[in-house]
Design an enzyme around this catalytic site. Sequence first.
Site, PDB file in Angstrom:
ATOM      1  N   ASP A  84       0.838  -1.202   0.000  1.00 14.31           N
ATOM      2  CA  ASP A  84       0.000   0.000   0.000  1.00 14.31           C
ATOM      3  C   ASP A  84       0.874   1.254   0.000  1.00 14.31           C
ATOM      4  O   ASP A  84       2.059   1.195   0.342  1.00 14.31           O
ATOM      5  CB  ASP A  84      -0.925  -0.006   1.228  1.00 14.31           C
ATOM      6  CG  ASP A  84      -2.198   0.812   1.009  1.00 14.31           C
ATOM      7  OD1 ASP A  84      -2.249   1.614   0.053  1.00 14.31           O
ATOM      8  OD2 ASP A  84      -3.139   0.649   1.812  1.00 14.31           O
ATOM      9  N   LYS A  97      -1.963   7.576   6.762  1.00 16.24           N
ATOM     10  CA  LYS A  97      -2.645   7.118   5.561  1.00 16.24           C
ATOM     11  C   LYS A  97      -4.070   7.656   5.568  1.00 16.24           C
ATOM     12  O   LYS A  97      -4.571   8.102   6.588  1.00 16.24           O
ATOM     13  CB  LYS A  97      -2.665   5.583   5.507  1.00 16.24           C
ATOM     14  CG  LYS A  97      -1.301   5.019   5.134  1.00 16.24           C
ATOM     15  CD  LYS A  97      -1.306   3.502   4.943  1.00 16.24           C
ATOM     16  CE  LYS A  97      -2.364   2.972   4.048  1.00 16.24           C
ATOM     17  NZ  LYS A  97      -2.393   3.563   2.692  1.00 16.24           N
ATOM     18  N   GLU A 106      -7.966  -0.168   4.336  1.00 18.69           N
ATOM     19  CA  GLU A 106      -6.515  -0.356   4.210  1.00 18.69           C
ATOM     20  C   GLU A 106      -5.933  -0.955   5.493  1.00 18.69           C
ATOM     21  O   GLU A 106      -5.081  -1.844   5.445  1.00 18.69           O
ATOM     22  CB  GLU A 106      -5.829   0.980   3.895  1.00 18.69           C
ATOM     23  CG  GLU A 106      -6.133   1.466   2.486  1.00 18.69           C
ATOM     24  CD  GLU A 106      -5.603   2.859   2.197  1.00 18.69           C
ATOM     25  OE1 GLU A 106      -5.418   3.142   1.020  1.00 18.69           O
ATOM     26  OE2 GLU A 106      -5.393   3.649   3.129  1.00 18.69           O
TER      27      GLU A 106
END
Length: 235
Positions: A84, A97, A106
């Site tokens: 990611d 993030k 995620e």
Amino acid sequence: MAEEAKRMAAYAAVDNHVQNNQAVGVGSGSTMAYAVDRLAERVRLEKLNVVCVPTSFQARQLILKHGLNLSDLDRHPELDVAIDGADEVDSDLTLIKGGGGCLTQEKIVAGCAKRFIVVADFGKDSVTLGQRWKKGVPVEVIPMAYVPISRTIATRFGGEANLRMAVGKAGPVVTDNGNFILDWTFERAQNWREVNVAIKMIPGVVETGLFVDMAEKVYFGLESGGVTSRVPQVN
Ligand code: 5RP
């Protein structure tokens, strides 16, 4: 320059961490688009048998567009690796993030992976969080609770937690999970492990964009054209 750096980091991660017969978590964002390009190329050239679990609508679309095998956590609750992007990485490999609003899925997917590998360009490599990324820590919240949560975060931790507004649509950003996002612009460095847990405990908070002790390795594409990688320091 940054695009080439993203591509280099993404290609290195896919080349070094994806093998035949794996279940792979596929992250979200523009850097991950390069990783999925490379994954599809390797699957085609090397005839790899790989299944992909997406972290967002965007990741699902990328998987489908490339004709990769789409799966989910029902069928593959244990992933061999998840790859990611990140908005910022500090010297401990703590991440911010959720710039793309996909932080909850995620974090779930990363948490199901034996190895969590991050891909980023040189502009995201910081000593402390907030050094380069100025938009704050995203926090996904249940819509009815966004005002009290915003007030609680500001009172307890300082700074401001503002509702993320949509572009091209009136009103707030609505996540893939039907929730809102608060972007918490903090004023000073914090103990991110403690703050992450404390924010998560506020009723109505779904998830934070702080990824603490999760990344095993980060690949940074460099301005000069190469790639460097970092693992957490042993204290
Ligand atoms: C989305 C994310 C992305 O990984 C992060 O925003 C980085 O995106 P990009 O590669 O486009 O810079 O966390 O929720």
